[in-house]
Motif scaffolding. Structure first.
Motif, PDB file in Angstrom:
ATOM      1  N   ASN A 249     -10.613   5.054  -2.099  1.00  8.86           N
ATOM      2  CA  ASN A 249     -11.643   5.493  -1.157  1.00  8.86           C
ATOM      3  C   ASN A 249     -11.166   5.476   0.288  1.00  8.86           C
ATOM      4  OD1 ASN A 249     -13.701   5.952  -3.083  1.00  8.86           O
ATOM      5  ND2 ASN A 249     -14.187   3.775  -3.165  1.00  8.86           N
ATOM      6  N   SER A 250      -9.915   5.143   0.501  1.00  8.93           N
ATOM      7  CA  SER A 250      -9.405   5.000   1.864  1.00  8.93           C
ATOM      8  C   SER A 250      -9.126   6.353   2.503  1.00  8.93           C
ATOM      9  CB  SER A 250      -8.132   4.155   1.862  1.00  8.93           C
ATOM     10  OG  SER A 250      -7.064   4.851   1.236  1.00  8.93           O
ATOM     11  N   GLU A 251      -9.221   6.395   3.829  1.00  8.85           N
ATOM     12  CA  GLU A 251      -8.905   7.607   4.576  1.00  8.85           C
ATOM     13  C   GLU A 251      -7.435   7.976   4.406  1.00  8.85           C
ATOM     14  OE1 GLU A 251     -10.895   9.812   7.085  1.00  8.85           O
ATOM     15  OE2 GLU A 251     -11.863   9.259   5.209  1.00  8.85           O
ATOM     16  N   GLU A 252      -6.575   6.987   4.325  1.00  9.13           N
ATOM     17  CA  GLU A 252      -5.144   7.258   4.189  1.00  9.13           C
ATOM     18  C   GLU A 252      -4.845   8.008   2.899  1.00  9.13           C
ATOM     19  OE1 GLU A 252      -0.859   4.846   4.377  1.00  9.13           O
ATOM     20  OE2 GLU A 252      -2.768   3.787   4.660  1.00  9.13           O
TER      21      GLU A 252
ATOM     22  N   ASN B 262       0.813  -1.212   0.000  1.00 13.40           N
ATOM     23  CA  ASN B 262       0.000   0.000   0.000  1.00 13.40           C
ATOM     24  C   ASN B 262       0.845   1.259   0.000  1.00 13.40           C
ATOM     25  OD1 ASN B 262      -2.277  -1.534  -0.013  1.00 13.40           O
ATOM     26  ND2 ASN B 262      -2.923  -1.052   2.066  1.00 13.40           N
TER      27      ASN B 262
ATOM     28  N   ARG C  57      -9.051  -3.720  -5.575  1.00 13.09           N
ATOM     29  CA  ARG C  57      -7.917  -3.223  -4.779  1.00 13.09           C
ATOM     30  C   ARG C  57      -7.775  -1.711  -4.923  1.00 13.09           C
ATOM     31  NH1 ARG C  57      -2.382  -4.529  -3.666  1.00 13.09           N
ATOM     32  NH2 ARG C  57      -1.808  -3.074  -1.987  1.00 13.09           N
TER      33      ARG C  57
ATOM     34  N   SER D 174      -9.653   3.928  -9.964  1.00 12.05           N
ATOM     35  CA  SER D 174     -10.560   3.398  -8.946  1.00 12.05           C
ATOM     36  C   SER D 174     -11.583   2.438  -9.533  1.00 12.05           C
ATOM     37  CB  SER D 174     -11.282   4.540  -8.228  1.00 12.05           C
ATOM     38  OG  SER D 174     -12.209   5.187  -9.090  1.00 12.05           O
TER      39      SER D 174
ATOM     40  N   GLU E  32     -10.665   0.269  -3.265  1.00 13.51           N
ATOM     41  CA  GLU E  32     -10.500   0.398  -1.821  1.00 13.51           C
ATOM     42  C   GLU E  32      -9.434   1.435  -1.479  1.00 13.51           C
ATOM     43  OE1 GLU E  32      -9.614  -3.571  -0.645  1.00 13.51           O
ATOM     44  OE2 GLU E  32     -11.719  -4.230  -0.688  1.00 13.51           O
ATOM     45  N   LEU E  33      -8.324   1.426  -2.219  1.00 12.69           N
ATOM     46  CA  LEU E  33      -7.259   2.391  -1.949  1.00 12.69           C
ATOM     47  C   LEU E  33      -7.714   3.823  -2.226  1.00 12.69           C
ATOM     48  CD1 LEU E  33      -4.107   0.576  -3.425  1.00 12.69           C
ATOM     49  CD2 LEU E  33      -4.711   0.863  -1.018  1.00 12.69           C
TER      50      LEU E  33
ATOM     51  N   ARG F 138     -11.887  12.755   2.999  1.00 11.65           N
ATOM     52  CA  ARG F 138     -12.446  13.004   1.663  1.00 11.65           C
ATOM     53  C   ARG F 138     -13.461  14.146   1.713  1.00 11.65           C
ATOM     54  NH1 ARG F 138     -16.333  11.641  -2.186  1.00 11.65           N
ATOM     55  NH2 ARG F 138     -15.467  11.017  -4.206  1.00 11.65           N
TER      56      ARG F 138
END
Length: 216
Positions: free
Chosen positions: A147-150, A117, A141, A136, A144-145, A177
């Motif tokens: 849309n991730s908070e990170e 990641n 995979r 996206s 998810e990346l 986001r």
């Protein structure tokens, strides 16, 4: 990077012995029920050396209730020559899954989605938001990346001059986001309301100026 550029990066697959460590024992697996009127349940898996096709008979008929599950195991080479099994995979999971499984069995691995990641986030930091929207939609995979908070925290910090503790606390409540796509005025209002709840002065010289907050 253009959309075409993203597409090229994501779909380039080839044999690369030096990247073999990125591959787990199971390269791909998927499960699901067959298309109507079939009610049977299927599981399809591809490992580094085998293709495994499993099925469970689901029927209300009394003579089918005790039917045991079945499983077929083949080498990659045998699968590529087994038109009957390929037809079953295509019928149950669709032509895209069939094409993807054929690519894997031919040694064309999608290495990029198997990267850690941290490395993928570093790559994504150099892409425009239009490109992020494109990747996206390429696979689960990347969905998810993206849309991730990170990822969105990384994006906010990239586009803002400073991110104060108040903004960080707001992001914990509403998500990074939401902070990124909130316009300047709305963001300032949310910060002010938060500070009022905490019985703090509404003005804070350390808060980001309108120019440091991304536009919607």
């Amino acid at each position: 990077m253009t959309q075409a550029g993203v597409y090229v990066v994501l779909v380039t697959r080839q044999r690369n012995p030096g990247m073999a460590s990125l591959l787990g024992e199971t390269l791909f697996e998927i499960s699901g029920q067959g298309p109507a009127p079939i009610k049977d349940y299927f599981h399809f898996a591809i490992t580094k050396s085998q293709v495994i096709w499993s099925w469970w008979k689901i029927s209300l008929r009394s003579d089918c209730r005790n039917t045991p599950p079945g499983q077929l195991t083949e080498s990659h080479e045998d699968f590529l020559e087994d038109n009957r099994l390929q037809n079953q995979v295509g019928m149950v999971f669709g032509p895209h899954i069939l094409q993807y499984s054929q690519n894997l069995c031919q040694g064309h691995y999608d290495y990029i989605v198997r990267l850690p990641n941290a490395l993928l986030f570093n790559i994504m930091a150099h892409l425009d938001l239009e490109d992020i929207s494109v990747i996206s939609r390429t696979c689960r995979r990347f969905r998810e990346l993206c849309n991730s908070e990170e990822f969105w925290e990384q994006t906010v910090r990239k586009h803002c001059d400073t991110v104060t503790p108040t903004v960080e606390a707001l992001a914990e409540e509403v998500g990074w986001r939401t902070v990124f796509f909130t316009n300047k005025l709305q963001l300032q209002m949310q910060i002010s309301r938060r500070k009022q709840k905490e019985n703090q002065p509404c003005e804070d010289k350390n808060e980001p100026s309108p120019s440091s907050v991304p536009l919607e």
